[in-house]
Design an enzyme around this catalytic site. Structure first.
Site, PDB file in Angstrom:
ATOM      1  N   ASN A  47      23.578  -7.015 -17.845  1.00  0.00           N
ATOM      2  CA  ASN A  47      23.314  -5.957 -17.065  1.00  0.00           C
ATOM      3  C   ASN A  47      23.201  -4.453 -17.713  1.00  0.00           C
ATOM      4  OD1 ASN A  47      25.859  -6.644 -17.241  1.00  0.00           O
ATOM      5  ND2 ASN A  47      26.173  -5.874 -14.829  1.00  0.00           N
ATOM      6  N   GLN A  75      19.953 -10.088 -12.580  1.00  0.00           N
ATOM      7  CA  GLN A  75      19.368  -8.850 -13.405  1.00  0.00           C
ATOM      8  C   GLN A  75      17.864  -9.113 -13.872  1.00  0.00           C
ATOM      9  OE1 GLN A  75      21.165  -6.140 -13.229  1.00  0.00           O
ATOM     10  NE2 GLN A  75      19.803  -5.027 -14.571  1.00  0.00           N
ATOM     11  N   CYS A 220      28.689  -1.670 -12.323  1.00  0.00           N
ATOM     12  CA  CYS A 220      29.816  -2.331 -12.233  1.00  0.00           C
ATOM     13  C   CYS A 220      30.986  -1.711 -12.844  1.00  0.00           C
ATOM     14  CB  CYS A 220      29.940  -3.848 -12.519  1.00  0.00           C
ATOM     15  SG  CYS A 220      28.663  -4.743 -11.606  1.00  0.00           S
TER      16      CYS A 220
END
Length: 279
Positions: A47, A75, A220
């Protein structure tokens, strides 16, 4: 936060990656030589870098050792065909927000190789006995609607030429720029790069003021100023791993968008250079 698997008494082996962000098959074989290994889980598309981890060889290695394979395909959904995962993975997990459905909804796919039962974290009679609690009917329905509209071939056709164009423009205009993961297969709408001597948050903020929203790593780790663990694992120095930004775009982006981004980056870096000279 301690991994729940570790709290339960399990042991996690994390495989190293090479400079492209790919695992080495020999490392996986070595890890599977232990009879205590009960599961292999792979992040199919990273990601941060967009690197696609080829799963055919890891999948065949897992099958030869009789160890189930789980593929995190969050993803990958909408960007590359998922059929390969069904051939090699016992289970795959997908996140609905990656294709425009609501956050908080996802999919667990049990592949044809799977004969293991899922052990629910929330016990109950819903979802055919695999979880408890009332189903998110709206989220499930919208996930289905979004999934029907997914077309990875059309997405690649629209985004891949822009990836090549952007990397060519960046490479020819900035001598202090380093691409991360460019030697590996990648999803067609992502470019990750580091600019020597420029902090990622400086770039993110300055480019935002120019009208371009880029990411300092993955969602994240938003707001985290530490070096990217992903890029450090690929061998980047702490300086370059801290200075990395990710640029990604949707299928309706254009060459004009990329040209404008390169122009904005030029202005941002020139302002940063003038500030250093004055200092």
């Amino acid at each position: 936060m301690v991994d729940p698997w570790i709290r339960a008494g399990g042991r996690v082996t994390r495989l190293a990656v090479d400079s492209r962000g790919l695992i080495r098959p020999e490392d996986l074989r070595a890890a599977l030589d232990s009879p205590q290994t009960v599961l292999v889980t792979l992040n199919w598309v990273n990601n941060e870098t967009g690197v696609i981890l080829p799963i055919e060889e890891p999948g065949s290695i897992c099958q030869a050792h009789g160890v189930p394979l789980h593929v995190d395909a969050a993803q990958a959904w909408g960007k590359i065909p998922l059929e390969t995962a069904w051939k090699w993975a016992h289970f795959a997990t997908l996140s609905s927000h990656k294709i425009g459905a609501p956050s908080g909804t996802g999919v667990v796919v049990r592949g044809p190789l799977a004969d293991e039962a899922l052990i629910p974290l929330i016990r109950g009679t819903q979802e055919r006995g695999e979880r408890g609690g009332t189903e998110n009917v709206l989220g499930i329905w919208l996930t289905g609607v979004a999934a029907e509209a997914v077309d990875p071939a059309a997405f690649a056709s629209a985004t891949m030429p822009l990836q090549a164009f952007l990397e060519s423009e960046l490479g020819s205009n900035f001598s202090n720029l380093i691409f991360n993961g460019s030697g590996a297969p990648r999803v067609p709408n992502t470019v990750n790069f580091s600019v020597k001597g420029v902090g990622k948050m400086d770039l993110v903020t300055a480019l935002d003021l120019e009208g371009f929203c880029v990411s300092a790593g993955s969602a994240c780790s938003a707001g985290v100023l530490k070096p990217s663990r992903v890029l450090e694992a690929m061998g980047l120095s702490a300086e370059l791993a801290t200075a990395a930004v990710r640029v990604s775009w949707t299928g309706d982006a254009s060459v004009e968008t990329m040209t404008g981004f390169v122009s904005a980056l030029k202005q941002v870096l020139e302002r940063a250079r003038r500030s250093e000279v004055r200092a």
